[in-house]
Scaffold this active site. Structure first.
Site, PDB file in Angstrom:
ATOM      1  N   SER A  29       0.814  -1.225   0.000  1.00  0.00           N
ATOM      2  CA  SER A  29       0.000   0.000   0.000  1.00  0.00           C
ATOM      3  C   SER A  29       0.841   1.265   0.000  1.00  0.00           C
ATOM      4  O   SER A  29       0.308   2.375  -0.015  1.00  0.00           O
ATOM      5  CB  SER A  29      -0.926   0.018   1.216  1.00  0.00           C
ATOM      6  OG  SER A  29      -0.172   0.059   2.424  1.00  0.00           O
ATOM      7  N   THR A 161     -36.252  27.978 -15.000  1.00  0.00           N
ATOM      8  CA  THR A 161     -36.625  26.655 -14.513  1.00  0.00           C
ATOM      9  C   THR A 161     -36.754  25.766 -15.742  1.00  0.00           C
ATOM     10  O   THR A 161     -37.206  26.227 -16.797  1.00  0.00           O
ATOM     11  CB  THR A 161     -37.957  26.666 -13.736  1.00  0.00           C
ATOM     12  OG1 THR A 161     -39.004  27.117 -14.603  1.00  0.00           O
ATOM     13  CG2 THR A 161     -37.876  27.601 -12.525  1.00  0.00           C
ATOM     14  N   HIS A 162     -36.320  24.514 -15.606  1.00  0.00           N
ATOM     15  CA  HIS A 162     -36.324  23.587 -16.749  1.00  0.00           C
ATOM     16  C   HIS A 162     -35.510  24.134 -17.923  1.00  0.00           C
ATOM     17  O   HIS A 162     -35.761  23.769 -19.071  1.00  0.00           O
ATOM     18  CB  HIS A 162     -37.756  23.290 -17.209  1.00  0.00           C
ATOM     19  CG  HIS A 162     -38.675  22.898 -16.099  1.00  0.00           C
ATOM     20  ND1 HIS A 162     -38.670  21.644 -15.542  1.00  0.00           N
ATOM     21  CD2 HIS A 162     -39.613  23.617 -15.411  1.00  0.00           C
ATOM     22  CE1 HIS A 162     -39.581  21.586 -14.575  1.00  0.00           C
ATOM     23  NE2 HIS A 162     -40.157  22.768 -14.467  1.00  0.00           N
ATOM     24  N   SER A 283      -8.859  25.763 -29.927  1.00  0.00           N
ATOM     25  CA  SER A 283      -8.987  24.469 -30.580  1.00  0.00           C
ATOM     26  C   SER A 283      -7.716  24.166 -31.358  1.00  0.00           C
ATOM     27  O   SER A 283      -7.109  25.069 -31.953  1.00  0.00           O
ATOM     28  CB  SER A 283     -10.189  24.481 -31.537  1.00  0.00           C
ATOM     29  OG  SER A 283     -10.158  23.363 -32.395  1.00  0.00           O
ATOM     30  N   LYS A 289     -12.309  29.156 -32.318  1.00  0.00           N
ATOM     31  CA  LYS A 289     -12.980  28.694 -31.110  1.00  0.00           C
ATOM     32  C   LYS A 289     -12.288  29.156 -29.830  1.00  0.00           C
ATOM     33  O   LYS A 289     -11.067  29.292 -29.767  1.00  0.00           O
ATOM     34  CB  LYS A 289     -13.074  27.169 -31.109  1.00  0.00           C
ATOM     35  CG  LYS A 289     -14.033  26.612 -32.150  1.00  0.00           C
ATOM     36  CD  LYS A 289     -14.294  25.137 -31.900  1.00  0.00           C
ATOM     37  CE  LYS A 289     -15.093  24.973 -30.619  1.00  0.00           C
ATOM     38  NZ  LYS A 289     -15.220  23.569 -30.225  1.00  0.00           N
ATOM     39  N   GLU A 296     -16.044  22.719 -18.138  1.00  0.00           N
ATOM     40  CA  GLU A 296     -16.163  21.311 -18.505  1.00  0.00           C
ATOM     41  C   GLU A 296     -15.388  20.428 -17.534  1.00  0.00           C
ATOM     42  O   GLU A 296     -15.840  19.350 -17.142  1.00  0.00           O
ATOM     43  CB  GLU A 296     -15.683  21.115 -19.935  1.00  0.00           C
ATOM     44  CG  GLU A 296     -16.566  21.831 -20.953  1.00  0.00           C
ATOM     45  CD  GLU A 296     -15.956  21.862 -22.354  1.00  0.00           C
ATOM     46  OE1 GLU A 296     -14.883  21.253 -22.547  1.00  0.00           O
ATOM     47  OE2 GLU A 296     -16.556  22.480 -23.247  1.00  0.00           O
ATOM     48  N   TYR A 323     -11.009  -4.384  12.915  1.00  0.00           N
ATOM     49  CA  TYR A 323     -10.227  -4.069  11.732  1.00  0.00           C
ATOM     50  C   TYR A 323     -10.219  -5.228  10.740  1.00  0.00           C
ATOM     51  O   TYR A 323     -10.126  -6.403  11.112  1.00  0.00           O
ATOM     52  CB  TYR A 323      -8.777  -3.715  12.108  1.00  0.00           C
ATOM     53  CG  TYR A 323      -7.942  -3.345  10.902  1.00  0.00           C
ATOM     54  CD1 TYR A 323      -7.958  -2.058  10.398  1.00  0.00           C
ATOM     55  CD2 TYR A 323      -7.171  -4.303  10.248  1.00  0.00           C
ATOM     56  CE1 TYR A 323      -7.219  -1.714   9.274  1.00  0.00           C
ATOM     57  CE2 TYR A 323      -6.428  -3.981   9.124  1.00  0.00           C
ATOM     58  CZ  TYR A 323      -6.459  -2.686   8.639  1.00  0.00           C
ATOM     59  OH  TYR A 323      -5.732  -2.358   7.522  1.00  0.00           O
ATOM     60  N   GLN A 328      -7.508  -1.135   3.959  1.00  0.00           N
ATOM     61  CA  GLN A 328      -6.323  -0.610   3.271  1.00  0.00           C
ATOM     62  C   GLN A 328      -6.706   0.082   1.967  1.00  0.00           C
ATOM     63  O   GLN A 328      -6.020   1.008   1.526  1.00  0.00           O
ATOM     64  CB  GLN A 328      -5.359  -1.754   2.979  1.00  0.00           C
ATOM     65  CG  GLN A 328      -4.133  -1.360   2.175  1.00  0.00           C
ATOM     66  CD  GLN A 328      -3.205  -2.541   1.975  1.00  0.00           C
ATOM     67  OE1 GLN A 328      -2.705  -3.128   2.941  1.00  0.00           O
ATOM     68  NE2 GLN A 328      -2.979  -2.911   0.723  1.00  0.00           N
TER      69      GLN A 328
END
Length: 467
Positions: A29, A161-162, A283, A289, A296, A323, A328
């Site tokens: 680990s 809304t929507h 781009s 662009k 995003e 435990y 782990q």
């Protein structure tokens, strides 16, 4: 350890022979929990200092161990510690290097302690610090939104809304909605921090120890508020890790929501805002662009945060006390979440505070009265008409205007009268977005007076900028 001796995994210390390489590969680990070296060393220093105070370890030895652990910490920070899969985890790597520095005296360090309560402490120390980092990032984010809200008290746009234009609000009111969201996120991190700031050290593997430890002294030295009350629970509890992951996930979802609006609002179809070039990309193919990558990526990071939360919940869901080695696997979903949130929050804060909002395009999007249809219905309600009846009358007016190809604001008083006898000439005054906002003066509403109060309240709440 002699130079020619091969390290034996601590978990097989009482077993004959060497572990199969496939089990070793599964058990290692250090690639994940190596990130907890600072917390592990801090806990060890507090533990050995207490052991010396209790007369369990010679004080001179404890001082040597504390000093050597400072060196080990520096070596970890500098990337000088070589990870050995045979040593499995961060605890063993620290103790191995300590032994190289102070010899057999390193063996005193583990008195009254198990790797079970040790890792539980490491995680709690990490969680406390992570909550502080996330809180600071969310405060910076709130300040970015608050600054733009103050600058745009008078800017109006449609509320949605929507994803359909609904009623007029101010841009300040819209941005303050995010300040509220991030305020709740900060409250959650504070609650997680409070519950995490309890020391499990002294719980041993599951049943404490016969040694006369001073658990409270260790907790105090580490800046923790107290000690756990049940050793079985202490070594197997991962609630704080799950709570931290939940707090990160929900904050990431809130960031995803503003990320979506950054994407939408910067399109030519909306045209409500322009990102500063420093927070957009071009781009590789289309030179015209300007991509809102910050929004995003904020949306995408939320998916990862949700996955971390589900992973942690799934790890603990069927574990008997106390435990189990399954725990782990909690490191990877736990350790990366807070840093991902801080990075995302800081990027979104930068994008928002440097963005240009286009007030003319926002006001233009209100159209010619459709966003004030509810005001027309409430006009009738104020004159004693039941709301459902008023709603139906205005709905007929809206349908008529659509069929005529005319905006509702351009309907004449006689036409309005035809939809309900309680409409009078002054109904035409309803179709003024700024006057509509001014009438929305309830607490929490977007009326200018209420928005000014909220701006002042948040400015007071955030106080002076942190150093």
């Amino acid at each position: 350890m002699r130079a020619k001796e091969k390290a034996k995994p601590v978990s097989r210390a009482a077993l004959a022979g060497e572990a199969d390489p496939r089990l070793v590969a599964l058990s290692v680990s250090i690639q994940d929990d190596g990130a907890l070296y600072a917390e592990d060393i801090r806990g060890s220093q507090a533990h050995v200092t207490m052991l010396a105070a209790q007369g369990i370890v010679p004080k001179a030895v404890a001082r040597r161990i504390v000093a050597a652990l400072d060196q080990v910490r520096a070596e970890f920070a500098a990337g000088k510690v070589r990870f050995d899969p045979a040593l499995e985890d961060v605890h063993t790597h620290v103790e191995r290097r300590l032994g190289e520095l102070v010899g057999k005296d390193a063996g005193y360090l583990h008195a009254g302690r198990s790797r079970n309560d040790q890792v539980a402490l490491d995680e709690r120390l990490f969680i406390v610090a992570a909550c502080d980092r996330c809180d600071a990032a969310l405060e910076r984010l709130q300040r970015a939104f608050l600054s733009q809200a103050r600058a745009h008290e008078a800017t109006i746009l449609p509320g949605y809304t929507h994803l359909q234009r609904a009623q007029p609000v101010s841009l300040a009111h819209h941005l303050l909605a995010y300040v509220e969201m991030f305020g709740r996120d900060r409250e959650r991190f504070a609650e997680v921090r409070r519950r995490a700031a309890i020391s499990p050290l002294g719980s041993g593997a599951l049943a404490g120890t016969t040694l006369k430890l001073d658990r409270e002294a260790v907790a105090a030295r580490l800046g923790l508020a107290g000690v756990t009350r049940n050793s079985l629970d202490a070594v197997s509890d991962r609630d704080s890790a799950i709570e931290l992951s939940f707090a990160c996930a929900l904050a990431a979802v809130h960031l995803s929501r503003i990320g979506e609006e950054l994407v939408l609002w910067t399109t030519k179809e909306f045209g409500f805002m322009t990102l500063d070039d420093a927070f957009a990309t071009g781009s590789s193919l289309m030179p015209q662009k300007k991509n809102p990558d910050v929004g995003e990526l904020a949306r995408g990071r939320a998916g990862r945060a949700l996955g971390d939360l589900v992973a942690l919940l799934s790890i603990v869901k069927n574990l008997p006390l106390s435990y189990n080695r399954d725990l782990q696997e909690d490191k990877r979903p736990l350790l990366g979440g807070p840093d991902a949130l801080v990075l995302t929050a800081d990027a979104v804060a930068g994008a928002v505070e440097t963005a240009t909002f286009h007030a003319d395009r926002m006001e233009e999007a209100l159209g010619s009265g459709e966003a004030l249809a509810t005001d027309a219905a409430e006009y009738l309600v104020e004159r004693g008409v039941p709301f459902r009846e008023a709603h139906e009358a205005v709905g007929k007016a809206a349908a008529f205007a659509t069929a005529q190809g005319r905006p509702m604001a351009k309907l004449t008083a006689p036409e309005w009268k035809g939809f309900h006898p309680r409409f009078e000439k002054d109904v035409l005054r309803v179709f003024d977005a700024r006057k509509s906002l001014a009438r929305r003066d309830l607490p929490g509403a977007p009326g200018p007076r209420q928005v000014r109060r909220e701006l002042a309240r948040w400015e007071k709440a955030l106080g002076k900028r942190r150093s």
